[in-house]
Design a protein around this motif. Structure first.
Motif, short mmCIF file in Angstrom:
data_model
loop_
_atom_site.label_atom_id
_atom_site.label_comp_id
_atom_site.label_asym_id
_atom_site.label_seq_id
_atom_site.Cartn_x
_atom_site.Cartn_y
_atom_site.Cartn_z
N ASP A 1 -17.44 8.05 -4.89
CA ASP A 1 -16.04 7.94 -4.50
C ASP A 1 -15.11 8.43 -5.60
O ASP A 1 -14.00 8.90 -5.32
N PRO B 1 -11.24 4.14 -5.79
CA PRO B 1 -12.51 4.27 -5.06
C PRO B 1 -12.92 2.96 -4.41
O PRO B 1 -12.38 1.89 -4.69
N VAL C 1 -10.10 5.77 -1.56
CA VAL C 1 -11.30 6.37 -0.99
C VAL C 1 -12.18 5.24 -0.49
O VAL C 1 -12.37 4.23 -1.19
N CYS C 2 -12.70 5.37 0.73
CA CYS C 2 -13.64 4.41 1.27
C CYS C 2 -13.02 3.01 1.31
O CYS C 2 -11.86 2.85 1.68
N VAL D 1 -16.99 7.67 1.29
CA VAL D 1 -17.82 8.49 0.43
C VAL D 1 -17.40 9.95 0.44
O VAL D 1 -16.43 10.31 -0.22
N GLY E 1 -13.88 11.50 0.64
CA GLY E 1 -13.03 11.63 -0.54
C GLY E 1 -12.92 13.07 -1.00
O GLY E 1 -11.88 13.48 -1.55
#
Length: 331
Positions: free
Chosen positions: A19, A83, A114-115, A176, A179
């Motif tokens: 990430d 992340p 991200v994620c 994942v 990103g």
């Protein structure tokens, strides 16, 4: 020369390494592409943590945070990415970190996650009233714990450089590898589509996906285990997408009444027969367009949409791009 744009990834114990490293590599590769063109670097990348030094990732490896939160001013950061990872469970209750993010947000040009990093961003309250997405496995958690967030269950990212409602400032992305798609969209906004495509080629990416694209293929949806008749129907549908697939036709194929078929679809797949067929047709149309196998008119006919306008409306609804724009992205 203008100052370098500082791209920061905020890491914490048990973050997911991909990430963080995946998006940062996109910006680093953009610098490489510029160097090949005789241009100066545009970005500098930085890993940030509450304390500088080694941070354990969920992959079992340590990654060095170059700076501590206290060592950087928010107005020095162009883009900050948070992340995901199993460590987010602790960070959503890390009040000093959440307070730092809230105080820094007005001074940072772009703030994203991200994620499952979206759960950390949501814990700050900065996603309230905004559109957001996250890894498909965390969608229900985000929706349940943050009812003031407009959660989009099946989208790669919510960044939109042309948006005037704040989605170019605070945004989220799915799990994942999404990103990397997000980072490419940021590079495209900064340096143009040609540069984003050049970076995608350098990273040997097969596709550069738009943010509105589904997180995974409709053809990868889990088959139901409790209803063999429905499993057989799901195998049959892709081979008949150009045919008339009304509820009555599907029910007859499955040897059920239309009412029973609709109930079983909802129970097993969470969507009705019509929406499921639409997803399969969209998946087939995407594959034909990205492989340049047929014209848009032909794709519309082959995949059961009939008129190109029907295909256009479906693409806009699910992918936020037209079939023409989708085909151009992958030419």
């Amino acid at each position: 020369m203008d100052a370098l744009k500082t791209i920061v990834c905020l890491i914490y114990p048990d973050f997911m390494s991909l990430d963080a490293i995946g998006p940062l590599q996109v910006f680093a590769s953009a610098n490489v592409e510029r160097q090949r063109q005789g241009l100066p670097n545009y970005y500098q990348t930085l890993l940030l943590a509450e304390e500088a030094g080694p941070v354990d990732s969920s992959a079992g490896i340590q990654i060095i945070a170059q700076r501590a939160l206290s060592e950087i001013q928010a107005d020095q950061i162009d883009t900050l990415l948070i992340p995901g990872g199993i460590g987010e469970r602790v960070q959503i209750n890390n009040q000093p970190l959440l307070a730092w993010l809230r105080a820094s947000e007005p001074h940072i040009r772009r703030l994203g996650s991200v994620c499952s990093g979206a759960l950390i961003l949501a814990a700050t309250g900065l996603l309230d009233g905004r559109r957001a997405t996250t890894h498909w496995a965390d969608i229900d958690t985000l929706r349940r714990t943050h009812p003031n967030v407009e959660v989009l269950g099946d989208q790669l990212h919510t960044y939109d450089a042309r948006d005037t409602q704040g989605n170019a400032h605070v945004f989220t992305c799915a799990g994942v590898t999404a990103g990397i798609d997000l980072a490419l969209a940021l590079v495209e906004a900064d340096l143009g589509r040609a540069m984003a495509l050049a970076v995608a080629r350098r990273l040997v990416m097969f596709l550069r996906r738009p943010g509105g694209q589904a997180q995974f293929s409709a053809l990868l949806s889990p088959e139901p285990s409790r209803t063999p008749r429905l499993a057989a129907l799901l195998d049959w549908i892709p081979s008949r997408i150009g045919d008339d697939l009304t509820l009555e036709v599907l029910a007859a194929q499955a040897c059920m009444t239309p009412r029973t078929l609709s109930r079983v679809f909802i129970q097993e797949l969470g969507v009705g027969p019509g929406k499921y067929v639409e997803k399969i047709r969209l998946e087939a149309a995407r594959n034909l367009l990205q492989d340049a196998q047929a014209s848009i008119s032909t794709v519309s006919r082959l995949t059961g949409f009939g008129h190109p306008e029907n295909l256009r409306r479906t693409f806009q609804k699910h992918l936020s791009v037209s079939p023409q724009e989708y085909a151009q992205r992958f030419t």
